[in-house]
Design an enzyme around this catalytic site. Structure first.
Site, PDB file in Angstrom:
ATOM      1  N   GLU A  14      -5.273   3.594   5.960  1.00 13.21           N
ATOM      2  CA  GLU A  14      -4.923   3.366   4.556  1.00 13.21           C
ATOM      3  C   GLU A  14      -5.310   4.541   3.644  1.00 13.21           C
ATOM      4  O   GLU A  14      -4.506   4.945   2.802  1.00 13.21           O
ATOM      5  CB  GLU A  14      -5.603   2.075   4.074  1.00 13.21           C
ATOM      6  CG  GLU A  14      -5.181   1.667   2.686  1.00 13.21           C
ATOM      7  CD  GLU A  14      -5.860   0.392   2.220  1.00 13.21           C
ATOM      8  OE1 GLU A  14      -5.702  -0.660   2.860  1.00 13.21           O
ATOM      9  OE2 GLU A  14      -6.575   0.450   1.204  1.00 13.21           O
ATOM     10  N   SER A  39     -11.133  -0.779   2.975  1.00 14.96           N
ATOM     11  CA  SER A  39     -10.365  -1.053   4.203  1.00 14.96           C
ATOM     12  C   SER A  39      -9.817   0.246   4.763  1.00 14.96           C
ATOM     13  O   SER A  39      -9.144   0.996   4.054  1.00 14.96           O
ATOM     14  CB  SER A  39      -9.190  -1.980   3.902  1.00 14.96           C
ATOM     15  OG  SER A  39      -9.659  -3.180   3.380  1.00 14.96           O
ATOM     16  N   ARG A  49       0.830  -1.225   0.000  1.00 17.34           N
ATOM     17  CA  ARG A  49       0.000   0.000   0.000  1.00 17.34           C
ATOM     18  C   ARG A  49       0.864   1.274   0.000  1.00 17.34           C
ATOM     19  O   ARG A  49       0.524   2.266   0.653  1.00 17.34           O
ATOM     20  CB  ARG A  49      -0.968   0.042   1.186  1.00 17.34           C
ATOM     21  CG  ARG A  49      -1.950  -1.077   1.236  1.00 17.34           C
ATOM     22  CD  ARG A  49      -2.889  -1.100   0.008  1.00 17.34           C
ATOM     23  NE  ARG A  49      -3.612  -2.332   0.026  1.00 17.34           N
ATOM     24  CZ  ARG A  49      -3.143  -3.467  -0.515  1.00 17.34           C
ATOM     25  NH1 ARG A  49      -2.002  -3.483  -1.164  1.00 17.34           N
ATOM     26  NH2 ARG A  49      -3.839  -4.564  -0.458  1.00 17.34           N
TER      27      ARG A  49
HETATM   28  C1  FAD Z   1     -15.584  -0.467  -1.423  1.00 21.38           C
HETATM   29  C2  FAD Z   1     -14.107  -0.201  -1.616  1.00 21.38           C
HETATM   30  C3  FAD Z   1     -13.247  -1.283  -1.779  1.00 21.38           C
HETATM   31  C4  FAD Z   1     -11.877  -1.056  -1.956  1.00 21.38           C
HETATM   32  N1  FAD Z   1     -11.063  -2.142  -2.124  1.00 21.38           N
HETATM   33  C5  FAD Z   1      -9.735  -1.968  -2.298  1.00 21.38           C
HETATM   34  C6  FAD Z   1      -8.880  -3.093  -2.472  1.00 21.38           C
HETATM   35  O1  FAD Z   1      -9.308  -4.239  -2.504  1.00 21.38           O
HETATM   36  N2  FAD Z   1      -7.557  -2.850  -2.629  1.00 21.38           N
HETATM   37  C7  FAD Z   1      -7.035  -1.589  -2.634  1.00 21.38           C
HETATM   38  O2  FAD Z   1      -5.816  -1.451  -2.790  1.00 21.38           O
HETATM   39  N3  FAD Z   1      -7.835  -0.500  -2.491  1.00 21.38           N
HETATM   40  C8  FAD Z   1      -9.160  -0.656  -2.319  1.00 21.38           C
HETATM   41  N4  FAD Z   1      -9.981   0.434  -2.153  1.00 21.38           N
HETATM   42  C9  FAD Z   1      -9.397   1.782  -2.148  1.00 21.38           C
HETATM   43  C10 FAD Z   1      -9.473   2.508  -3.531  1.00 21.38           C
HETATM   44  O3  FAD Z   1     -10.417   1.906  -4.352  1.00 21.38           O
HETATM   45  C11 FAD Z   1      -8.119   2.510  -4.252  1.00 21.38           C
HETATM   46  O4  FAD Z   1      -7.123   3.081  -3.441  1.00 21.38           O
HETATM   47  C12 FAD Z   1      -8.183   3.285  -5.576  1.00 21.38           C
HETATM   48  O5  FAD Z   1      -6.983   3.099  -6.286  1.00 21.38           O
HETATM   49  C13 FAD Z   1      -8.437   4.781  -5.390  1.00 21.38           C
HETATM   50  O6  FAD Z   1      -8.706   5.333  -6.661  1.00 21.38           O
HETATM   51  P1  FAD Z   1      -9.382   6.761  -6.810  1.00 21.38           P
HETATM   52  O7  FAD Z   1      -9.351   7.121  -8.256  1.00 21.38           O
HETATM   53  O8  FAD Z   1     -10.701   6.767  -6.166  1.00 21.38           O
HETATM   54  O9  FAD Z   1      -8.337   7.666  -6.008  1.00 21.38           O
HETATM   55  P2  FAD Z   1      -8.656   8.956  -5.092  1.00 21.38           P
HETATM   56  O10 FAD Z   1      -9.357   8.522  -3.854  1.00 21.38           O
HETATM   57  O11 FAD Z   1      -9.289  10.020  -5.904  1.00 21.38           O
HETATM   58  O12 FAD Z   1      -7.165   9.391  -4.717  1.00 21.38           O
HETATM   59  C14 FAD Z   1      -6.390   8.563  -3.881  1.00 21.38           C
HETATM   60  C15 FAD Z   1      -4.963   9.125  -3.843  1.00 21.38           C
HETATM   61  O13 FAD Z   1      -4.371   9.003  -5.119  1.00 21.38           O
HETATM   62  C16 FAD Z   1      -3.947  10.273  -5.589  1.00 21.38           C
HETATM   63  N5  FAD Z   1      -4.219  10.299  -7.031  1.00 21.38           N
HETATM   64  C17 FAD Z   1      -5.392  10.037  -7.646  1.00 21.38           C
HETATM   65  N6  FAD Z   1      -5.233  10.120  -8.986  1.00 21.38           N
HETATM   66  C18 FAD Z   1      -3.943  10.486  -9.193  1.00 21.38           C
HETATM   67  C19 FAD Z   1      -3.162  10.749 -10.356  1.00 21.38           C
HETATM   68  N7  FAD Z   1      -3.676  10.669 -11.582  1.00 21.38           N
HETATM   69  N8  FAD Z   1      -1.858  11.104 -10.190  1.00 21.38           N
HETATM   70  C20 FAD Z   1      -1.311  11.187  -8.946  1.00 21.38           C
HETATM   71  N9  FAD Z   1      -1.984  10.941  -7.820  1.00 21.38           N
HETATM   72  C21 FAD Z   1      -3.291  10.591  -7.950  1.00 21.38           C
HETATM   73  C22 FAD Z   1      -4.775  11.291  -4.835  1.00 21.38           C
HETATM   74  O14 FAD Z   1      -4.082  12.533  -4.750  1.00 21.38           O
HETATM   75  C23 FAD Z   1      -4.900  10.620  -3.506  1.00 21.38           C
HETATM   76  O15 FAD Z   1      -3.738  10.841  -2.762  1.00 21.38           O
HETATM   77  C24 FAD Z   1     -11.366   0.257  -1.980  1.00 21.38           C
HETATM   78  C25 FAD Z   1     -12.246   1.345  -1.833  1.00 21.38           C
HETATM   79  C26 FAD Z   1     -13.600   1.111  -1.658  1.00 21.38           C
HETATM   80  C27 FAD Z   1     -14.530   2.281  -1.526  1.00 21.38           C
END
Ligand code: FAD
Length: 349
Positions: free
Chosen positions: A328, A233, A156
């Protein structure tokens, strides 16, 4: 920002700009810099806690695009724009019979955010199939390509978390296997016990089969953020040293544990569950009834309410097990983050 974070926190940002290209990104950064504004990039907001209103610029990454860069029959190199929806991208690769991302099916969010915390599930991590990441380096004001090794992936964690506010991810390139191709060889990763159990009788015949099972497990276990706002998580699984583990294991023989590079990894959800937090709720926020690791917003909860509950949970775990939980998701704004967390993100300047 209500619709831009899956925890449904009703915080505001002074400006939000959607970008669809590197040129638009550069314009957005110039907009922020000329006004002295902090900026912060988001994808789908599924790993984000808005701990307060944000007086700067939110850059909403919507850079799309899918491209096959090379195909030798057995392995394929392909690139996805950072704003592509992660699960749509996984489905696109599965439709072509490609293996590598099936265990990561149905993770919410965008392709561009996936390397940030090295998304992982069911024994796999994006680091295992990622070839390179194209970024805009805000320190050097130039587009660069970083190899997987340069991304410094860990559990992570990645360079993008360590140097938050420096890189905006523009696209991600993967190397995947064509399943069943002559000369190719691919073993499914069924190391996660429920996956092993479900495939024991009928072994999967394709990456799509594995994906279908992963999706079924996820739908059963994890709340859909559209219905119950959450960020998945909430705490990382802590790694503790062997002597600490042995003491705890003596007292709690059923404690789930996994080997880790430096010590033993224990399940944060199990620790929280032991303390009876599952199903807890106060007026605004709570903990999911089936998943001790998932904090939820019952409606009207602010980021500070979620973080206060997380602090209570972390304190109780520390008191009982002397284990410091680390959260996380990424926290934007606010002043206190539970544990010694690397999750506080400094916005770009
Ligand atoms: C129901 C649920 C289940 C999940 N299951 C998992 C799982 O199994 N495994 C897991 O690892 N995660 C899981 N997650 C967490 C999440 O889905 C991941 O971390 C995902 O990659 C976040 O993507 P996002 O586009 O929503 O990022 P955001 O929430 O919009 O951003 C997260 C971070 O990434 C940065 N970021 C976003 N886009 C960029 C970019 N283009 N360039 C640089 N930085 C950027 C942001 O600044 C921020 O710091 C889960 C979340 C939920 C709600």
């Amino acid at each position: 920002m209500l619709k831009l974070n899956t925890l449904a926190v009703d915080a505001s940002a002074r400006y939000v700009i959607a970008i669809t290209s590197v040129e638009e990104l550069e314009s957005a950064l110039t907009f922020a810099r000329t006004r002295g504004l902090e900026w912060f990039v988001i994808g789908a907001g599924s790993n984000l806690i808005l701990a307060s209103d944000f007086s700067g610029l939110i850059i909403h990454n919507q850079i799309s695009g899918r491209e096959i860069l090379s195909d030798n029959g057995a392995s394929v190199v392909l690139k996805a724009g950072a704003g592509e929806v992660w699960h749509d991208w996984v489905r696109y690769t599965l439709r072509q019979g490609l293996a590598g991302l099936e265990n990561l099916s149905l993770i919410p969010g965008t392709v561009g955010a996936a390397p940030v915390q090295n998304i992982g599930a069911y024994g796999e991590e994006i680091a295992n199939s990622l070839l390179s990441v194209q970024v805009y380096d805000c320190d050097r004001s130039e587009v660069r390509t970083l190899s997987a090794a340069e991304c410094e992936f860990a559990y992570r964690d990645s360079l993008f978390k360590q140097q938050a506010g420096r890189f905006v991810i523009l696209s991600v390139t993967f190397k995947l296997c064509r399943y069943g191709a002559p000369g190719g060889h691919y073993d499914f990763n069924l190391s996660y016990q429920p996956l092993a159990d479900l495939t024991a009788k009928t072994p999967p015949n394709s990456p799509q089969d594995v994906s279908d099972i992963v999706c079924a497990i996820r739908r059963e276990k994890l709340p859909d953020p559209q219905q119950i706002p959450n960020v998945g998580s909430f705490f990382k699984n802590p790694v503790i040293d062997v002597s600490h583990f042995e003491r705890l294991h003596h007292e709690y023989p059923s404690m789930p544990h996994y080997p880790a590079q430096k010590g033993v990894k224990v399940a944060a959800g199990w620790l929280i569950d032991q303390l009876g937090w599952k199903g807890y709720r106060n007026a605004l926020v709570g903990i999911h009834e089936q998943q001790a690791l998932v904090l939820i917003n019952h409606g009207g909860g602010r980021g500070a309410d979620i973080l206060a509950l997380a602090q209570q949970v972390a304190d109780s775990v520390f008191k009982q097990f002397e284990i410091q939980l680390e959260i996380e998701p990424v926290v934007l704004g606010g002043s206190s983050v539970p544990g010694h967390s690397s999750s506080r993100f400094e916005p770009g300047r």
